[in-house]
Design a protein around this motif. Structure first.
Motif, PDB file in Angstrom:
ATOM      1  N   HIS A  59       0.387  -1.091   0.241  1.00 31.56           N
ATOM      2  CA  HIS A  59      -0.286   0.250   0.124  1.00 31.56           C
ATOM      3  C   HIS A  59       1.011   1.463   0.221  1.00 31.56           C
ATOM      4  O   HIS A  59       0.754   2.209   1.014  1.00 31.56           O
ATOM      5  N   HIS A  61       1.425   5.072  -1.923  1.00 31.51           N
ATOM      6  CA  HIS A  61       0.672   6.132  -3.456  1.00 31.51           C
ATOM      7  C   HIS A  61       2.211   6.875  -4.010  1.00 31.51           C
ATOM      8  O   HIS A  61       2.807   7.631  -3.588  1.00 31.51           O
ATOM      9  N   MET A 117      -1.162   2.360  -5.367  1.00 33.21           N
ATOM     10  CA  MET A 117      -2.705   2.988  -5.848  1.00 33.21           C
ATOM     11  C   MET A 117      -2.272   3.845  -7.080  1.00 33.21           C
ATOM     12  O   MET A 117      -2.250   4.841  -7.343  1.00 33.21           O
ATOM     13  N   HIS A 195     -10.384   1.297   1.220  1.00 33.33           N
ATOM     14  CA  HIS A 195     -10.037   1.901   1.785  1.00 33.33           C
ATOM     15  C   HIS A 195     -11.170   2.174   3.342  1.00 33.33           C
ATOM     16  O   HIS A 195     -12.687   1.639   2.902  1.00 33.33           O
ATOM     17  N   HIS A 252      -5.288  -0.092   5.805  1.00 32.82           N
ATOM     18  CA  HIS A 252      -4.725   0.229   6.770  1.00 32.82           C
ATOM     19  C   HIS A 252      -5.765   0.170   8.405  1.00 32.82           C
ATOM     20  O   HIS A 252      -6.364   0.952   8.254  1.00 32.82           O
ATOM     21  N   ASP A 335       1.156   2.460   4.132  1.00 39.01           N
ATOM     22  CA  ASP A 335      -0.035   3.882   2.847  1.00 39.01           C
ATOM     23  C   ASP A 335       0.874   5.312   3.054  1.00 39.01           C
ATOM     24  O   ASP A 335       0.540   6.373   3.244  1.00 39.01           O
TER      25      ASP A 335
HETATM   26 ZN   LIG Z   1      -4.104   5.402   0.895  1.00 34.70          ZN
END
Ligand SMILES: [Zn+2]
Length: 472
Positions: A59, A61, A117, A195, A252, A335
């Motif tokens: 995970h 970004h 993502m 999410h 998460h 994340d």
């Molecule tokens: Zn995320």
């Protein structure tokens, strides 16, 4: 071929024991692993250093998007968009963060593969755009990157992959339940992740602020109080059952009760329910935020919010007991969310973009668990390497077997010294990670430990002590 032999007294075996030996690393070649002492060692590690399996982070970004041609936009959408405006917004976003910076940060954290993502302009929506984005990330990446297809209403599933639902996300696409139901139906028999946060149905964050007059540092964390996560997870699991999904991954997970809810649901559901534990939730909790420097505390809000100390301790305990009981479908995800500072500033008294840079500090978070919460190296190896790598390998072809320390497997290694104290040096990281907008929620924190020494990705040895550089 430039082979490097690295020797250590603490090589982590799959079963949890530590042995003395060496690893032989050649770019593109599988791992060779030897027990005991040998001659011809290129790098002799200090006695306190460890060699563990490379970390897999499902995970992140990385925020970079493909710049499509005019024809591609006409053929593959989005419909009715102004092409020049779209390209301008992509270039603007790409100027702020890159796949390369993300990979340098991953290497610094001992992470050897990531799942990225697609909430980017012209993201991986539908088979064509997904393949195009995957190619771009593979071309730009210094490590393997799995791009998760982004689910959107009316867009067919990308088969045998794991679609990402942004419909529930606060500040995301914010789809109605009916729209999500129709979207899930398109992914029947496929895997999905989501999410797990949502706004309260009865009160906005602005109304909550007016009513409670709470300190800005805690505003976001008290509004999303864990009940919001439970509500979102229950609703999404029901949607997944109805749609006949094969698997539903909760992203998460921030609290013990939220993890408990998923573990409790597993025997009752036909769909598999893997669980991703948000890595920095094992460090941050509300009281710790208040003790933080105000300047950094105000950028340190997450999606979902940081838990109460009690909920955090329960999360830590439950995660450890799940992995020790043989749960193979529980793992960490960082994340990693590299927004520029300006995007995170409070506007009209309300928080901006949630999320923080995390992946470069993966090691320091693991050490919080081994030093302060009784986690063993075997627990960490399961949660950070073995389990997430097996999860990701369902949707991506790695060149060799992953998630095991033996000859013939893919040579992905995290080499680190757990005894060294650590402090964030923002300017150094900005330059080492080629990330001019670098800032960290951990800035000013004392009591952190761990130094990453080398990260090996498919046989290529990166010295990551300063700016990451390949040695072979
Ligand atoms: Zn995320």
């Amino acid at each position: 071929m430039p082979m490097l032999r690295i020797a250590s007294r603490n090589i982590h075996l799959d079963g949890g024991s530590l042995v003395s030996g060496s690893v032989l690393c050649t770019p593109g070649e599988p791992l060779e692993f030897e027990l005991g002492n040998r001659f011809g060692i290129d790098i002799q590690l200090p006695d306190s250093a460890h060699i563990a399996l490379g970390r897999f982070d499902p995970h992140v970004h990385f925020r970079e998007a493909v710049v499509p041609t005019r024809e591609e936009v006409e053929e593959h959408g989005p419909a009715g968009v102004d092409y020049d405006q779209l390209v301008a917004s992509i270039r603007q976003a790409n100027a702020l963060y890159s796949v390369r910076s993300g990979c340098l940060a991953a290497l610094k954290g001992g992470v050897t593969a990531v799942g990225a993502m697609g909430n980017t302009p012209w993201g991986p929506v539908g088979a064509y755009r997904h393949e195009r984005t995957q190619k771009h990330y593979t071309q730009e990446g210094l490590i393997p990157i799995v791009v998760w297809p982004r689910m959107e209403p009316g867009v067919a599933a990308v088969s045998r992959h794991e679609g990402k639902d942004f419909g529930s996300t606060f500040g995301g696409s914010g789809l109605t339940e009916d729209a999500r139901r129709e979207m899930f139906a398109l992914w029947r028999h496929e895997a999905v992740s989501y999410h797990n946060d949502q706004a309260r149905s009865y009160e906005t964050i602005a109304e909550f602020k007016d009513r409670t007059n709470i300190d800005d540092v805690l505003l976001h964390h008290q509004y999303f109080d864990g009940e919001t996560v439970l509500g979102c997870q229950a609703k999404t699991m029901a949607l997944a059952e109805q749609a006949g999904l094969s698997s539903l991954l909760a992203r998460h997970i921030p609290t013990g009760p939220a993890l408990q809810q998923i573990l409790d649901a597993r025997p009752e559901k036909t769909c598999r329910l893997p669980a991703e534990i948000g890595l920095d939730y094992v460090y941050w909790y509300r009281e710790r935020l208040l003790a933080q420097r105000r300047e950094t505390a105000l950028i340190n809000y997450r999606r979902p919010a940081h838990p109460s100390h009690e909920d955090q301790l329960y999360l830590i305990e439950l995660t450890r007991s799940a992995v020790r009981s043989g749960d193979r479908e529980i793992f960490f995800g960082s994340d990693h969310a590299p927004h520029p500072l300006e995007a995170k500033a409070f506007q009209d008294g309300l928080p901006g973009s949630p999320g923080t840079r995390n992946i470069e500090h993966s090691l320091q978070y693991y050490l919080e668990l081994t030093r302060n919460h009784g986690y063993s190296w075997a627990d960490i190896d399961r949660l950070a390497s073995i389990n997430p790598s097996k999860h990701m390998a369902q949707y991506f072809d790695f060149p060799y077997e992953i998630g095991t320390m033996r000859s013939g497997a893919m040579a992905n290694l995290a080499i680190f010294d757990p005894e060294q104290p650590y402090q964030v040096d923002r300017d150094k990281l900005a330059s080492q990670l080629e990330d001019p907008h670098y800032h960290s929620a951990l800035e000013g924190e004392s009591g952190l430990f761990g130094k990453s020494l080398f990260t090996v990705v498919n046989g290529r040895v990166w010295d990551v002590q300063n700016e990451p550089k390949p040695l072979n």
